[in-house]
Design a protein around this motif. Structure first.
Motif, PDB file in Angstrom:
ATOM      1  N   SER A 151      11.141  16.400  58.479  1.00 46.11           N
ATOM      2  CA  SER A 151       9.881  16.069  57.816  1.00 46.11           C
ATOM      3  C   SER A 151       9.749  14.577  57.584  1.00 46.11           C
ATOM      4  O   SER A 151       8.681  14.082  57.286  1.00 46.11           O
ATOM      5  CB  SER A 151       9.785  16.811  56.493  1.00 46.11           C
ATOM      6  N   CYS A 152      10.852  13.843  57.718  1.00 43.14           N
ATOM      7  CA  CYS A 152      10.825  12.422  57.416  1.00 43.14           C
ATOM      8  C   CYS A 152      11.518  11.670  58.545  1.00 43.14           C
ATOM      9  O   CYS A 152      12.468  12.161  59.135  1.00 43.14           O
ATOM     10  CB  CYS A 152      11.548  12.168  56.093  1.00 43.14           C
ATOM     11  N   SER A 153      11.025  10.463  58.830  1.00 44.04           N
ATOM     12  CA  SER A 153      11.605   9.705  59.941  1.00 44.04           C
ATOM     13  C   SER A 153      12.898   8.992  59.533  1.00 44.04           C
ATOM     14  O   SER A 153      13.639   8.513  60.378  1.00 44.04           O
ATOM     15  CB  SER A 153      10.595   8.688  60.461  1.00 44.04           C
ATOM     16  N   ARG A 157      18.383   9.221  56.530  1.00 45.43           N
ATOM     17  CA  ARG A 157      19.120   9.380  55.266  1.00 45.43           C
ATOM     18  C   ARG A 157      18.364  10.262  54.291  1.00 45.43           C
ATOM     19  O   ARG A 157      18.843  10.566  53.212  1.00 45.43           O
ATOM     20  CB  ARG A 157      19.373   8.010  54.630  1.00 45.43           C
ATOM     21  N   CYS A 158      17.167  10.686  54.689  1.00 45.29           N
ATOM     22  CA  CYS A 158      16.314  11.466  53.798  1.00 45.29           C
ATOM     23  C   CYS A 158      16.538  12.960  54.032  1.00 45.29           C
ATOM     24  O   CYS A 158      16.576  13.429  55.149  1.00 45.29           O
ATOM     25  CB  CYS A 158      14.858  11.107  54.063  1.00 45.29           C
ATOM     26  N   ASP A 159      16.712  13.677  52.929  1.00 45.08           N
ATOM     27  CA  ASP A 159      16.837  15.120  53.033  1.00 45.08           C
ATOM     28  C   ASP A 159      15.845  15.753  52.066  1.00 45.08           C
ATOM     29  O   ASP A 159      16.049  15.714  50.859  1.00 45.08           O
ATOM     30  CB  ASP A 159      18.270  15.543  52.699  1.00 45.08           C
ATOM     31  N   ASP A 166      14.654   9.185  45.063  1.00 47.01           N
ATOM     32  CA  ASP A 166      13.552   9.695  45.871  1.00 47.01           C
ATOM     33  C   ASP A 166      13.381   8.808  47.092  1.00 47.01           C
ATOM     34  O   ASP A 166      13.615   7.608  47.030  1.00 47.01           O
ATOM     35  CB  ASP A 166      12.251   9.694  45.052  1.00 47.01           C
ATOM     36  N   CYS A 167      12.978   9.428  48.196  1.00 50.99           N
ATOM     37  CA  CYS A 167      12.820   8.682  49.441  1.00 50.99           C
ATOM     38  C   CYS A 167      11.496   7.909  49.434  1.00 50.99           C
ATOM     39  O   CYS A 167      10.437   8.501  49.300  1.00 50.99           O
ATOM     40  CB  CYS A 167      12.868   9.654  50.619  1.00 50.99           C
ATOM     41  N   ASP A 168      11.593   6.584  49.571  1.00 50.62           N
ATOM     42  CA  ASP A 168      10.389   5.748  49.603  1.00 50.62           C
ATOM     43  C   ASP A 168       9.536   6.081  50.809  1.00 50.62           C
ATOM     44  O   ASP A 168       8.311   6.081  50.743  1.00 50.62           O
ATOM     45  CB  ASP A 168      10.762   4.263  49.672  1.00 50.62           C
ATOM     46  N   ASN A 169      10.220   6.345  51.923  1.00 53.72           N
ATOM     47  CA  ASN A 169       9.500   6.658  53.156  1.00 53.72           C
ATOM     48  C   ASN A 169       8.628   7.901  52.969  1.00 53.72           C
ATOM     49  O   ASN A 169       7.484   7.927  53.406  1.00 53.72           O
ATOM     50  CB  ASN A 169      10.511   6.852  54.282  1.00 53.72           C
ATOM     51  N   CYS A 170       9.167   8.918  52.322  1.00 48.16           N
ATOM     52  CA  CYS A 170       8.395  10.137  52.072  1.00 48.16           C
ATOM     53  C   CYS A 170       7.193   9.827  51.195  1.00 48.16           C
ATOM     54  O   CYS A 170       6.102  10.333  51.432  1.00 48.16           O
ATOM     55  CB  CYS A 170       9.252  11.186  51.379  1.00 48.16           C
ATOM     56  N   ASP A 171       7.427   9.000  50.160  1.00 45.54           N
ATOM     57  CA  ASP A 171       6.305   8.621  49.294  1.00 45.54           C
ATOM     58  C   ASP A 171       5.210   7.988  50.127  1.00 45.54           C
ATOM     59  O   ASP A 171       4.043   8.300  49.989  1.00 45.54           O
ATOM     60  CB  ASP A 171       6.778   7.635  48.217  1.00 45.54           C
TER      61      ASP A 171
HETATM   62 ZN   LIG Z   1      11.944  10.835  53.368  1.00 49.60          ZN
END
Ligand SMILES: [Zn+2]
Length: 147
Positions: free
Chosen positions: A36-38, A41-43, A53-58
């Motif tokens: 779901s995220c590029s 390191r994000c799960d 929290d993942c900044d990329n997801c935000d």
């Molecule tokens: Zn993410």
């Protein structure tokens, strides 16, 4: 990282007592990264290295919302008078196309980054080899001078 993921997935499932076929569960749900995220390191929205929290997801969520507003405005302008269902389907279809295009761009950027890293590693190896060649030449010259 895998332990953290497994723990989270087990909690999601409701505990290990509810896992009837452990091998299948682990290989298909417990340990599988959801794409779901590029950011690798994000799960599921949480950074496995920092626990934050993942900044990329935000960013992704934020930009997805912004895109939805924009696409909905486009649909209203281009296809006025659509029924609610048809309008929803049109917006969803355009969101999907947009997501696929964004995904493609992200994958291209990742591939470019990988190629740059490989080139840098190759240059490093070549520079090291040049230094060693120079040292060997200098040593040979010194040996000859001594002789
Ligand atoms: Zn993410």
């Amino acid at each position: 990282m895998l332990a953290a993921r497994l723990t989270a997935r087990l909690e999601e499932t409701g505990g290990e007592a509810l896992v009837t076929r452990p091998f299948g569960w682990i290989t298909r749900r417990g340990l599988v990264r959801r794409p779901s995220c590029s950011d690798v390191r994000c799960d599921d929205g949480v950074r496995l290295d920092t626990g934050a929290d993942c900044d990329n997801c935000d960013n992704v969520l934020h930009s997805r919302r912004a895109w939805r507003v924009r696409i909905a405005a486009d649909v209203n302008q281009e296809l006025p008078g659509l029924e609610t269902d048809a309008r929803y389907r049109e917006i969803e279809a355009r969101m999907r196309r947009h997501a696929e295009a964004a995904d493609f761009v992200a994958r291209q950027a990742e591939a470019r980054e990988r190629a740059e890293r490989r080139a840098a590693a190759r240059a490093e190896v070549e520079a090291q080899a040049a230094v060693e060649r120079e040292r060997a030449t200098a040593e040979a010259a010194a040996r000859q001078a001594v002789a």
